[in-house]
Design an enzyme around this catalytic site. Structure first.
Site, PDB file in Angstrom:
ATOM      1  N   ASN A 184      -5.517  12.317   1.142  1.00  0.00           N
ATOM      2  CA  ASN A 184      -4.582  11.502   1.895  1.00  0.00           C
ATOM      3  C   ASN A 184      -5.371  10.675   2.889  1.00  0.00           C
ATOM      4  OD1 ASN A 184      -1.705  10.844   2.330  1.00  0.00           O
ATOM      5  ND2 ASN A 184      -2.015  11.703   4.357  1.00  0.00           N
ATOM      6  N   LYS A 185      -4.677   9.849   3.655  1.00  0.00           N
ATOM      7  CA  LYS A 185      -5.353   8.949   4.586  1.00  0.00           C
ATOM      8  C   LYS A 185      -6.376   9.657   5.461  1.00  0.00           C
ATOM      9  CE  LYS A 185      -4.961   5.567   4.615  1.00  0.00           C
ATOM     10  NZ  LYS A 185      -5.831   4.782   3.704  1.00  0.00           N
ATOM     11  N   GLN A 205      -1.498   2.125   9.919  1.00  0.00           N
ATOM     12  CA  GLN A 205      -0.245   2.334   9.206  1.00  0.00           C
ATOM     13  C   GLN A 205       0.796   3.027  10.099  1.00  0.00           C
ATOM     14  OE1 GLN A 205      -3.285   3.003   7.926  1.00  0.00           O
ATOM     15  NE2 GLN A 205      -3.353   2.729   5.707  1.00  0.00           N
ATOM     16  N   ASP A 229      -2.167  10.888  -1.765  1.00  0.00           N
ATOM     17  CA  ASP A 229      -2.596   9.884  -2.732  1.00  0.00           C
ATOM     18  C   ASP A 229      -3.042  10.519  -4.033  1.00  0.00           C
ATOM     19  OD1 ASP A 229      -3.077   8.737   0.141  1.00  0.00           O
ATOM     20  OD2 ASP A 229      -2.804   7.037  -1.225  1.00  0.00           O
ATOM     21  N   ARG A 242       0.871  -1.167   0.000  1.00  0.00           N
ATOM     22  CA  ARG A 242       0.000   0.000   0.000  1.00  0.00           C
ATOM     23  C   ARG A 242       0.904   1.211   0.000  1.00  0.00           C
ATOM     24  NH1 ARG A 242       2.598   1.920   3.732  1.00  0.00           N
ATOM     25  NH2 ARG A 242       1.113   3.620   3.681  1.00  0.00           N
ATOM     26  N   ARG A 262      -7.869  -0.091  -6.616  1.00  0.00           N
ATOM     27  CA  ARG A 262      -8.120   0.955  -5.628  1.00  0.00           C
ATOM     28  C   ARG A 262      -8.291   2.280  -6.389  1.00  0.00           C
ATOM     29  NH1 ARG A 262      -4.174   1.153  -0.625  1.00  0.00           N
ATOM     30  NH2 ARG A 262      -6.012   2.110   0.334  1.00  0.00           N
TER      31      ARG A 262
HETATM   32  C1  LIG Z   1       3.676   7.947   0.128  1.00  0.00           C
HETATM   33  S1  LIG Z   1       1.998   8.053  -0.120  1.00  0.00           S
HETATM   34  C2  LIG Z   1       1.375   7.132   1.177  1.00  0.00           C
HETATM   35  C3  LIG Z   1      -0.088   7.369   1.369  1.00  0.00           C
HETATM   36  O1  LIG Z   1      -0.826   6.197   1.005  1.00  0.00           O
HETATM   37  C4  LIG Z   1      -1.515   5.770   2.163  1.00  0.00           C
HETATM   38  O2  LIG Z   1      -2.723   5.166   1.906  1.00  0.00           O
HETATM   39  P1  LIG Z   1      -2.835   3.546   1.972  1.00  0.00           P
HETATM   40  O3  LIG Z   1      -2.013   3.103   3.136  1.00  0.00           O
HETATM   41  O4  LIG Z   1      -4.331   3.312   2.149  1.00  0.00           O
HETATM   42  O5  LIG Z   1      -2.327   3.056   0.645  1.00  0.00           O
HETATM   43  C5  LIG Z   1      -1.703   7.036   2.943  1.00  0.00           C
HETATM   44  O6  LIG Z   1      -2.728   7.833   2.420  1.00  0.00           O
HETATM   45  C6  LIG Z   1      -0.359   7.651   2.798  1.00  0.00           C
HETATM   46  O7  LIG Z   1      -0.251   8.994   3.103  1.00  0.00           O
END
Ligand SMILES: CSC[C@H]1O[C@H](OP(=O)(O)O)[C@H](O)[C@@H]1O
Length: 355
Positions: free
Chosen positions: A248-249, A197, A238, A45, A88
């Site tokens: 973003n998250k 995360q 993202d 991810r 996704r």
């Molecule tokens: C370096 S970008 C990482 C970015 O992606 C994560 O989402 P996910 O863990 O759901 O893929 C998160 O938004 C991070 O900031």
């Protein structure tokens, strides 16, 4: 640092991020459908990491094809790309990477390149994207390090580190670069429910590099900011819209508003492949909705009563007005972002995504 993903002759080897921090195990994807599953199930991810993973998925799909003619192979490439694109919806890097591989394939097919040469060229392209990603992270670090306090505490949300990229990280890459340049930085890592995360991945990789890290519950940042215990915030992204609004998250928006309230700089670190010029503003960014069980269960144990409705959006959008600067591999962008992004895109003469 343990590689997030690795191209092997047998397939693409992924560090299984659902098992960290307690287990370091790997999943070997030997065909493109398995790569799609690895992305969808968040075994890998992070926007840049899933982009390069998808590129490798296209490469492995073409490499394993038994198509005997270019028209037949072209049809297969369309199916492979669609399968990977459906994994996704939010991280634009996924679509940028797939499009780059399709452009490469189409140019080779248009030149009637022999199929074995096409296969080798696509593998080379995906592996080049892997190397470019690490280089971009280190360039972001070099551009962004000076923005972080010489001595102080930096909050980050989710994981925008080596585990979200092919290595070194975006937001965590800037932290790493600052530490390498002598900054004395303590990191506060939001746990980032429900996938955790921050608690599981950011803490694991920063402690691996001996960077002092404190894990916070997702409801603590405001109080710590009010107490003056946080000097900067840095996160990944993202998808960045043409006006600088950033997906973003989930939880990032809350942190950004709190940082603004307390006069704390809020930085986004992301490669140009995260900028989506085709999306005018943040309300147009598709937000992934993930399974309710990611919220209702923890380590397989149900935590909520049957019958409770569940919300599980994987991302939120932070309007550009809350963002102090956007750190990219080509330099630091500041407001007004619609102008600075357009100028950088023109200067980079890059194929920013048109997903
Ligand atoms: C370096 S970008 C990482 C970015 O992606 C994560 O989402 P996910 O863990 O759901 O893929 C998160 O938004 C991070 O900031």
């Amino acid at each position: 640092m343990i590689p997030t993903l690795e191209w092997l002759p047998a397939g693409v080897n992924f560090l299984d991020q659902t098992k960290l921090p307690l287990e370091e195990t790997y999943v070997l994807a030997t065909d493109y459908k398995q790569v799609a599953t690895v992305i969808r199930d968040m075994i890998v991810r992070g926007a840049p990491a899933i982009g390069v993973s998808a590129a490798m998925g296209v490469a492995i799909g073409v490499d394993r094809s038994t198509a005997a003619s270019l028209p037949a192979l072209t049809e297969e490439v369309a199916v492979i790309a669609k399968t990977l694109a459906e994994t996704r919806p939010t991280a634009v890097n996924l679509f940028w990477a797939i499009q780059r591989m399709r452009d490469k394939y189409n140019a080779l097919a248009a030149a009637n390149t022999p199929i074995p040469e096409i296969k080798a060229a696509l593998i080379a392209e995906a592996r080049q994207m892997y190397d470019e990603d690490i280089a971009a992270c280190k360039q972001m670090g070099a551009h962004g390090a000076a923005l972080l306090p010489q001595e102080g505490t930096v909050l980050t949300h989710c994981n925008a580190g080596a585990l979200a990229t092919c290595g070194y990280g975006t937001a965590l890459g800037v932290i790493r670069a600052a530490v390498e340049r002598g900054h004395k930085i303590d990191v506060f890592a939001d746990e980032t429910r429900p996938y955790l995360q921050g608690a599981r991945l950011t803490a694991w990789e920063l402690l691996h590099d001996n960077i002092p890290t404190t894990v916070l519950c997702d409801n603590m940042a405001g109080a710590l900011m009010r107490q003056g215990r946080i000097q900067a915030v840095i996160v990944g992204a993202d998808r960045i819209a043409a006006n600088g609004d950033t997906a973003n998250k989930i939880g990032t928006y809350s942190v950004a508003v709190l940082a603004k309230e307390h006069g704390i700089p809020f930085y986004v670190a992301a490669p140009l492949s995260t900028i989506d010029l085709a999306t005018a503003h943040g309300d147009l960014i598709p937000i992934e909705q993930r399974a309710a069980t990611e919220v209702t269960h923890s380590n397989g144990k149900q935590m909520t009563p049957n019958g409770a409705a569940i919300q599980n959006p994987a991302f939120d959008v932070t309007p550009a007005k809350y963002i102090t600067a956007i750190i990219t591999e080509r330099g630091v962008l500041r407001a007004p972002y619609n102008e600075s992004i357009q100028q950088m895109a023109t200067e980079a003469n890059s194929q920013l995504t048109t997903a």
